[in-house]
Design a protein around this motif. Sequence first.
Motif, PDB file in Angstrom:
ATOM      1  N   PRO A  98      40.692  39.705  38.274  1.00  0.00           N
ATOM      2  CA  PRO A  98      40.231  39.663  36.971  1.00  0.00           C
ATOM      3  C   PRO A  98      41.408  39.974  36.288  1.00  0.00           C
ATOM      4  O   PRO A  98      42.340  40.791  36.732  1.00  0.00           O
ATOM      5  N   LEU A  99      41.525  39.625  34.928  1.00  0.00           N
ATOM      6  CA  LEU A  99      42.454  40.074  34.245  1.00  0.00           C
ATOM      7  C   LEU A  99      42.532  41.366  33.760  1.00  0.00           C
ATOM      8  O   LEU A  99      41.429  42.075  33.656  1.00  0.00           O
TER       9      LEU A  99
ATOM     10  N   ASN B 158      43.166  43.212  31.294  1.00  0.00           N
ATOM     11  CA  ASN B 158      42.382  43.837  30.102  1.00  0.00           C
ATOM     12  C   ASN B 158      40.924  43.258  30.043  1.00  0.00           C
ATOM     13  O   ASN B 158      40.272  43.494  28.813  1.00  0.00           O
ATOM     14  N   ASP B 159      40.123  42.893  31.120  1.00  0.00           N
ATOM     15  CA  ASP B 159      38.956  42.416  30.994  1.00  0.00           C
ATOM     16  C   ASP B 159      37.974  43.631  31.026  1.00  0.00           C
ATOM     17  O   ASP B 159      37.373  44.006  32.162  1.00  0.00           O
ATOM     18  N   THR B 160      37.951  44.553  30.013  1.00  0.00           N
ATOM     19  CA  THR B 160      36.952  45.583  30.091  1.00  0.00           C
ATOM     20  C   THR B 160      35.523  45.486  30.013  1.00  0.00           C
ATOM     21  O   THR B 160      34.897  46.374  30.884  1.00  0.00           O
TER      22      THR B 160
ATOM     23  N   VAL C  28      44.592  47.039  36.635  1.00  0.00           N
ATOM     24  CA  VAL C  28      43.907  46.893  35.488  1.00  0.00           C
ATOM     25  C   VAL C  28      43.869  47.925  34.558  1.00  0.00           C
ATOM     26  O   VAL C  28      44.333  48.936  34.892  1.00  0.00           O
TER      27      VAL C  28
ATOM     28  N   SER D 158      33.844  43.427  32.107  1.00  0.00           N
ATOM     29  CA  SER D 158      33.396  43.336  33.326  1.00  0.00           C
ATOM     30  C   SER D 158      33.475  44.608  34.405  1.00  0.00           C
ATOM     31  O   SER D 158      32.595  45.000  35.122  1.00  0.00           O
ATOM     32  N   GLN D 159      34.710  45.622  33.705  1.00  0.00           N
ATOM     33  CA  GLN D 159      34.764  46.875  34.368  1.00  0.00           C
ATOM     34  C   GLN D 159      33.390  47.693  33.850  1.00  0.00           C
ATOM     35  O   GLN D 159      32.822  48.532  34.361  1.00  0.00           O
TER      36      GLN D 159
ATOM     37  N   TYR E 132      36.271  47.401  41.094  1.00  0.00           N
ATOM     38  CA  TYR E 132      37.185  48.095  40.179  1.00  0.00           C
ATOM     39  C   TYR E 132      37.164  49.593  40.363  1.00  0.00           C
ATOM     40  O   TYR E 132      36.057  50.340  40.880  1.00  0.00           O
TER      41      TYR E 132
END
Length: 316
Positions: free
Chosen positions: A81-82, A84-86, A48, A88-89, A20
Motif C-alpha cells: 500500500p501507499l 499515505n493511504d491512511t 507507512v 485503509s489503515q 499494518y
Amino acid sequence: MTVVEADGNHVEPFETKNLYINSGETYSVLVKADQNSSRNYWITTNVVSREPSTPTGLAIFNYYPNPPDKDLIPTVPTTGPLWNDTASQLAQSCAIRAHHDFVQRPPPKSDRVIVLLNTQNSIDGYYRWSLNNRSLALPHTPYLIAVNENFTDAFDQNPPPDSYDIHNYDIFGVPNNANATSSNAIYRISFNTTVDIILQNANTMTQNNSETHPWHMHGHDFWVLAYGKNKFDKEKDPAKYNLVDPIMKNTVPLYPYGWTALRFRADNPGVWIFHCHIEPHLYMGMGIVFEVGVEMVGTLPTSIMGCGETKRLIRP
C-alpha cells in the motif's frame, strides 16, 4: 494470511494480504501453504505513515526442498500500500474485534475522562511534542519512589489538565501555543476506577501535516472503543463506542487529524507511562505518567535507590 491475535489478545479471525503494524504492536497470523509448491513467493515490508527513504524490505516464502532464492519467483516484488493511504489503515483498525469466545466487555461507563490534545510545539527554541500544552520531561528521581516516600520536591505536584480548549482550538492549523511548557507532573488516578482517554491529533509545526502516532500503555491493557476523523465531540461521539466486542490492546494508533478513544481499569498499583512508541517522539515529550494505588505497592528494595532524591534512602 489470517490474523488471530493482537497484543496478546484473541481477535475475531480475518483474512488480509496486507497487515499494518505500528511500532509497539504485535500480531499473530496463520498462513496456509496451499499454493504451487514448485516455486517460491515474495514477502514484502515497507514503511507507512511517513514517506519512506528506504527500499522495500524483501523476504522469501520458501517451499522446501526448493532452494531459498529468488530465481524460483517468476513475479516482481509487490510494493504494498501507499505510505499515505491512511484510509485503509483506519479501516483495518476499525474492523478488528475481540474473538467471540474471549470477549471481555468493558464497564458500561467511565469514572473519569481525560482528553489529550497531541501537538508539536516550540519550547525554548526546540521542537517538542506536547499533550494539552505540556511536554513530558522525566525528573531525576524515579516517580515510584518519589510517590511512595512522599518526596514532594522531586516533581511538580500540580496535576496536569484533563482536557484542552476544545471549542476554540483549530486542529488543522499550525499551532501557536505560546504557553506550552515542559512538565514532569503526573495524573493521579483512583485505584480500581474506570478511565477513558481520548487521544486527539492535530497539525504539526509544518503546514498541512499531521502524523500517525502509536500510543503504548505500561501496566495495563485497554479496550479500544472507537476511532474518528476530525475533532472529537464529547456530546455525540461516545454514542459510537463499541461496548459489545471491543479489542483489548496495549498499543493503539492515533491517525492524522483524528481521534482514538480507549477505556481501561486502573487496577494495577504503581506508576505507569503512556507514550508514543516512536522513540524520538517519547524523548521529545510525547507521553504522560499516571499513578494508581502506590500505597499498595509496599516497601521498595534499596537496590533500586541511587538516582535523584533517592540517595537519602541509602543506608551504609
